[in-house]
Design an enzyme around this catalytic site. Sequence first.
Site, PDB file in Angstrom:
ATOM      1  N   HIS A  19       0.844  -1.201   0.000  1.00 44.21           N
ATOM      2  CA  HIS A  19       0.000   0.000   0.000  1.00 44.21           C
ATOM      3  C   HIS A  19       0.880   1.253   0.000  1.00 44.21           C
ATOM      4  CE1 HIS A  19      -3.103  -2.690   2.230  1.00 44.21           C
ATOM      5  NE2 HIS A  19      -3.543  -2.510   1.001  1.00 44.21           N
ATOM      6  N   LYS A  43     -14.681  -8.739   6.908  1.00 43.44           N
ATOM      7  CA  LYS A  43     -14.855  -9.964   7.708  1.00 43.44           C
ATOM      8  C   LYS A  43     -13.514 -10.336   8.305  1.00 43.44           C
ATOM      9  CE  LYS A  43     -18.108 -11.759   4.513  1.00 43.44           C
ATOM     10  NZ  LYS A  43     -18.000 -12.560   3.306  1.00 43.44           N
ATOM     11  N   ARG A  92      -2.332  -6.269  -8.318  1.00 39.71           N
ATOM     12  CA  ARG A  92      -1.163  -7.161  -8.231  1.00 39.71           C
ATOM     13  C   ARG A  92      -1.226  -8.275  -9.262  1.00 39.71           C
ATOM     14  NH1 ARG A  92      -2.814  -8.285  -2.208  1.00 39.71           N
ATOM     15  NH2 ARG A  92      -4.673  -8.331  -3.479  1.00 39.71           N
ATOM     16  N   SER A 130      -3.019  -7.843   2.899  1.00 39.47           N
ATOM     17  CA  SER A 130      -3.350  -7.761   4.326  1.00 39.47           C
ATOM     18  C   SER A 130      -3.721  -9.151   4.847  1.00 39.47           C
ATOM     19  CB  SER A 130      -4.523  -6.793   4.541  1.00 39.47           C
ATOM     20  OG  SER A 130      -4.170  -5.506   4.097  1.00 39.47           O
TER      21      SER A 130
END
Length: 162
Positions: A19, A43, A92, A130
């Site tokens: 990021h 979630k 990506r 992440s």
Amino acid sequence: MSKNVVIYPGHFDPFTLGHLNIVQRACRVFGRVVVAVAEESPKKAMFSTEERFSMVQEIFQTNESVEVELLQGLLVDYFKEREGGILLRGIRTVSDFEYEYQMALANKTLDPRVETVFMMTDGAYSYLSSSVIKEIARLGGDVRQMVPANVLKQVEKKYGIK
Ligand code: PNS
């Protein structure tokens, strides 16, 4: 539309070096970047909205080209409040593209003024997400090369690492 403002939205749970790479390169291309931290938690979130927001704020506190804001509700409504801007997303892989393409078209259908711009993630970070960080940290692995220093501290604290 304010052409020089680029909005980079995400949950950033947590914010990664991938990021950071996108924001730094976007600053060079566009001049100014607003990092919009989505309030709604994904979630299996590792961090609360407040934690995610303050970590991102800390990363850019001395960078005058970057503003950090909270994103509440729909992204298109956020654009309306700001009177436009460009939506920036990092890509990506090909699988990212499918999801991003769908999101870009949905946003454009909701508001045709919202233009999405994609930036390829630097090759060095193309494996990074992440979710990968959460998985490694949860199992006690080393994520030092994947996140900024302040995020590393919070991740280690969350999982009681060290
Ligand atoms: O990088 P992320 O965490 O996948 O980012 C997703 C994000 C925050 C950009 C997306 O969930 C979003 O735009 N949320 C705001 C609510 C919204 O407008 N949803 C519809 C998107 S088509």
